[in-house]
Design a protein around this motif. Structure first.
Motif, PDB file in Angstrom:
ATOM      1  N   VAL A 249     -11.371 -12.499  26.235  1.00  0.00           N
ATOM      2  CA  VAL A 249     -10.956 -11.906  27.504  1.00  0.00           C
ATOM      3  C   VAL A 249     -11.515 -12.760  28.637  1.00  0.00           C
ATOM      4  CG1 VAL A 249     -11.075  -9.890  29.021  1.00  0.00           C
ATOM      5  CG2 VAL A 249     -10.958  -9.570  26.541  1.00  0.00           C
ATOM      6  N   VAL A 250     -10.676 -13.026  29.641  1.00  0.00           N
ATOM      7  CA  VAL A 250     -11.105 -13.791  30.815  1.00  0.00           C
ATOM      8  C   VAL A 250     -11.232 -12.830  31.991  1.00  0.00           C
ATOM      9  CG1 VAL A 250     -10.519 -15.630  32.436  1.00  0.00           C
ATOM     10  CG2 VAL A 250     -10.007 -15.899  29.987  1.00  0.00           C
ATOM     11  N   VAL A 251     -12.406 -12.827  32.613  1.00  0.00           N
ATOM     12  CA  VAL A 251     -12.680 -11.989  33.770  1.00  0.00           C
ATOM     13  C   VAL A 251     -12.496 -12.823  35.029  1.00  0.00           C
ATOM     14  CG1 VAL A 251     -14.385 -10.537  34.929  1.00  0.00           C
ATOM     15  CG2 VAL A 251     -14.343 -10.658  32.421  1.00  0.00           C
ATOM     16  N   PHE A 252     -11.724 -12.307  35.985  1.00  0.00           N
ATOM     17  CA  PHE A 252     -11.415 -13.030  37.213  1.00  0.00           C
ATOM     18  C   PHE A 252     -12.340 -12.594  38.342  1.00  0.00           C
ATOM     19  CE2 PHE A 252      -7.839 -14.062  34.764  1.00  0.00           C
ATOM     20  CZ  PHE A 252      -7.114 -15.074  35.382  1.00  0.00           C
ATOM     21  N   ALA A 253     -12.955 -13.566  38.991  1.00  0.00           N
ATOM     22  CA  ALA A 253     -13.778 -13.325  40.176  1.00  0.00           C
ATOM     23  C   ALA A 253     -13.088 -14.011  41.347  1.00  0.00           C
ATOM     24  CB  ALA A 253     -15.185 -13.886  39.981  1.00  0.00           C
ATOM     25  N   ALA A 303     -22.678 -11.779  41.304  1.00  0.00           N
ATOM     26  CA  ALA A 303     -23.044 -12.244  39.964  1.00  0.00           C
ATOM     27  C   ALA A 303     -23.573 -11.091  39.117  1.00  0.00           C
ATOM     28  CB  ALA A 303     -24.082 -13.358  40.058  1.00  0.00           C
ATOM     29  N   GLU A 304     -24.363 -10.226  39.728  1.00  0.00           N
ATOM     30  CA  GLU A 304     -24.864  -9.057  39.003  1.00  0.00           C
ATOM     31  C   GLU A 304     -23.712  -8.161  38.566  1.00  0.00           C
ATOM     32  OE1 GLU A 304     -27.642  -7.035  41.476  1.00  0.00           O
ATOM     33  OE2 GLU A 304     -29.100  -8.690  41.506  1.00  0.00           O
ATOM     34  N   ARG A 305     -22.726  -8.002  39.432  1.00  0.00           N
ATOM     35  CA  ARG A 305     -21.566  -7.175  39.092  1.00  0.00           C
ATOM     36  C   ARG A 305     -20.786  -7.795  37.915  1.00  0.00           C
ATOM     37  NH1 ARG A 305     -20.325  -3.978  43.873  1.00  0.00           N
ATOM     38  NH2 ARG A 305     -22.325  -2.959  44.308  1.00  0.00           N
ATOM     39  N   ALA A 333     -16.102 -18.408  42.356  1.00  0.00           N
ATOM     40  CA  ALA A 333     -16.581 -19.395  41.392  1.00  0.00           C
ATOM     41  C   ALA A 333     -18.099 -19.527  41.462  1.00  0.00           C
ATOM     42  CB  ALA A 333     -15.914 -20.747  41.654  1.00  0.00           C
ATOM     43  N   GLY A 334     -18.656 -19.448  42.683  1.00  0.00           N
ATOM     44  CA  GLY A 334     -20.105 -19.496  42.818  1.00  0.00           C
ATOM     45  C   GLY A 334     -20.746 -18.327  42.100  1.00  0.00           C
ATOM     46  N   ALA A 335     -20.152 -17.115  42.245  1.00  0.00           N
ATOM     47  CA  ALA A 335     -20.676 -15.937  41.560  1.00  0.00           C
ATOM     48  C   ALA A 335     -20.572 -16.084  40.049  1.00  0.00           C
ATOM     49  CB  ALA A 335     -19.928 -14.693  42.024  1.00  0.00           C
ATOM     50  N   ALA A 336     -19.453 -16.644  39.567  1.00  0.00           N
ATOM     51  CA  ALA A 336     -19.256 -16.824  38.130  1.00  0.00           C
ATOM     52  C   ALA A 336     -20.311 -17.754  37.540  1.00  0.00           C
ATOM     53  CB  ALA A 336     -17.854 -17.362  37.864  1.00  0.00           C
ATOM     54  N   THR A 346     -23.796 -14.084  28.056  1.00  0.00           N
ATOM     55  CA  THR A 346     -23.063 -14.429  26.831  1.00  0.00           C
ATOM     56  C   THR A 346     -21.722 -15.078  27.135  1.00  0.00           C
ATOM     57  OG1 THR A 346     -22.088 -12.212  26.784  1.00  0.00           O
ATOM     58  CG2 THR A 346     -24.130 -12.551  25.538  1.00  0.00           C
ATOM     59  N   VAL A 347     -21.450 -15.381  28.402  1.00  0.00           N
ATOM     60  CA  VAL A 347     -20.166 -15.966  28.757  1.00  0.00           C
ATOM     61  C   VAL A 347     -19.978 -17.290  28.017  1.00  0.00           C
ATOM     62  CG1 VAL A 347     -21.033 -17.205  30.793  1.00  0.00           C
ATOM     63  CG2 VAL A 347     -18.627 -16.539  30.675  1.00  0.00           C
ATOM     64  N   ALA A 348     -18.772 -17.493  27.500  1.00  0.00           N
ATOM     65  CA  ALA A 348     -18.524 -18.638  26.619  1.00  0.00           C
ATOM     66  C   ALA A 348     -17.823 -19.802  27.308  1.00  0.00           C
ATOM     67  CB  ALA A 348     -17.696 -18.191  25.419  1.00  0.00           C
ATOM     68  N   ALA A 349     -17.225 -19.575  28.489  1.00  0.00           N
ATOM     69  CA  ALA A 349     -16.543 -20.655  29.204  1.00  0.00           C
ATOM     70  C   ALA A 349     -16.303 -20.219  30.638  1.00  0.00           C
ATOM     71  CB  ALA A 349     -15.222 -21.025  28.530  1.00  0.00           C
ATOM     72  N   VAL A 350     -16.297 -21.186  31.550  1.00  0.00           N
ATOM     73  CA  VAL A 350     -16.070 -20.914  32.968  1.00  0.00           C
ATOM     74  C   VAL A 350     -15.033 -21.894  33.494  1.00  0.00           C
ATOM     75  CG1 VAL A 350     -17.096 -20.815  35.285  1.00  0.00           C
ATOM     76  CG2 VAL A 350     -18.442 -20.099  33.292  1.00  0.00           C
TER      77      VAL A 350
END
Length: 432
Positions: A249-253, A303-305, A333-336, A346-350
């Motif tokens: 799943v990709v989360v969009f910021a 980032a916390e969110r 992108a800065g938050a990500a 645990t994020v696997a890719a940005v």
């Protein structure tokens, strides 16, 4: 006046009006280029095969934007004799315009279908779809072409058209239009996002439509729902789409001034979904919080969110165990990257699109997830910031420059290129 968010939303609404064709021998035919995203949504909703029906407008020699007719495959041609007579266009001039446009038409057929055979229409129902009908010349010739190619019944469908275009529709047995304003100015006025559809997007959608789909009856149904995610004292609004048996799943910021309804992020999400990836478009701030502009640039809070949302995904049956990626645009992108720098992440890719990755300094060196930075060649300030940030990163990373793009990737074809780059990066790193 009815206004659609973009062509994809218009297609989903139109599909609901065409639901009675589900289960019948229908072929959905999109009019390139703008009609193809609409047709894709219709074909997907109806479970029908999709193809393009390629036609070209014949413009007046001295005023090309005014149609005197149109042409289609297999030598089909329609002329508006009234316009031709009033403009005094000679037979030789018509032939010259047609020769030029037919060369373009044949070239597009080759590029759009990429060697695939045209779907046989013999004895079937041809559902011709466009993003809107203005004069009706192109739509009419498309219907005639469908009939010429053997369709037993021709249905013309579009989100919007003036009443006179519907009244004078030729070649269609049925016309379905959701909105028919009497004060009609232009199709684009009925869309919030009417940015040009690129040829790359047309090909990508045709590829997706032609891809075989697994018929695993044991698979769980798609998740396609608005969600509320409790984080502390607020509930964040989002939209989650997860295919059956998803593994990522990709989360969009999104960036400042945007939201989960951003047409650009929604387009990128649709490209990821076509590759089998789940997507979560969300607002990292509540409506009340967004009123304070300081919150929009509070990268630490955002980032916390993101971290909290990632944990929430682990509580759902359909996303538990999925690899998670972050797609950040502008300040998002800065938050990500700041969220990805947390040792517990645990994020696997940005992937960053036009991202202010510098806002994650000085913790860029702590990011472990493989990171792709996509920047437009004309977004010089952000490009320089990305180059400086890349020098601080120790994780696997890449900086890709999209030629001709500015910060919002509004130029034809640039957003499609960025979406394809993001898709390939996530497929590589979230599925490995």
């Amino acid at each position: 006046m009815v206004v659609f968010a973009d062509r994809r939303e218009a297609g989903r609404q139109l599909a609901r009006r065409l639901e009675h064709w589900r289960g019948q021998d229908v072929v959905v035919l999109g009019l390139p280029r703008g009609g193809v995203p609409v047709a894709y949504e219709v074909a997907k909703a109806l479970g029908a095969p999709m193809d393009v029906i390629v036609v070209r407008k014949l413009g007046l020699p001295f005023q090309p934007e005014v149609a005197m007719g149109a042409i289609g495959e297999d030598g089909a041609r329609m002329l508006n004799r009234h316009i031709v007579a009033r403009a005094g266009v000679s037979t030789e001039e018509i032939e010259q315009v047609e020769a030029r446009e037919r060369a373009v038409l044949e070239d597009r057929i080759v590029r759009f279908r990429k060697g695939r055979e045209r779907i046989d229409l013999a004895g079937r129902i041809a559902l011709v779809v466009d993003d809107g009908i203005a004069t009706g010349a192109t739509a009419n010739v498309a219907c005639q072409v469908a009939r010429h190619l053997g369709a037993a019944r021709v249905v013309l469908a579009a989100p919007v058209a003036p009443p006179e275009a519907v009244e004078h529709a030729e070649g269609a047995d049925e016309v379905v239009v959701m909105s028919m304003p009497r004060q009609f100015m232009a199709v684009g006025m009925h869309y919030n996002d009417f940015s040009p559809t690129s040829e790359e997007e047309v090909v990508a959608l045709l590829d997706a439509a032609a891809a075989p789909r697994d018929k695993d009856e044991s698979a769980s149904p798609d998740a396609d729902e608005d969600v509320g995610i409790p984080v502390g004292e607020v509930v964040l609004a989002g939209h989650l789409q997860v295919p059956p048996n998803a593994t990522a799943v990709v989360v969009f910021a999104h960036g400042s001034g945007s939201s989960r309804h951003s047409p650009r992020n929604r387009y990128v999400a649709s490209v990821l979904q076509e590759a089998g990836l789940g997507t979560l478009l969300l607002d990292l701030l509540s409506v009340e919080e967004e009123l304070d502009r300081a919150n929009v640039f509070d990268i630490g809070l955002l980032a916390e969110r993101l971290a909290a949302v990632t944990s929430w995904l682990g509580t759902r049956a359909d996303t538990r165990g999925c690899a998670v990626g972050y797609f950040g645009a502008s300040t998002g992108a800065g938050a990500a990257l700041l969220a990805a720098a947390d040792p517990a992440s645990t994020v696997a890719a940005v992937v960053s699109r036009g991202g202010r990755v510098d806002l994650a300094a000085p913790r860029l060196g702590e990011v472990r997830a493989p990171t792709l930075m996509i920047v437009g060649s004309h977004d010089e300030y952000v490009l320089d910031l990305n180059r400086q940030a890349q020098a601080q990163m120790a994780c696997p990373n890449r900086l890709t420059v999209v030629l001709g793009a500015t910060h919002l990737f509004e130029e034809p074809g640039t957003l499609a290129e960025a979406a394809s780059l993001a898709r390939d990066w996530f497929v590589e790193h979230l599925r490995s």
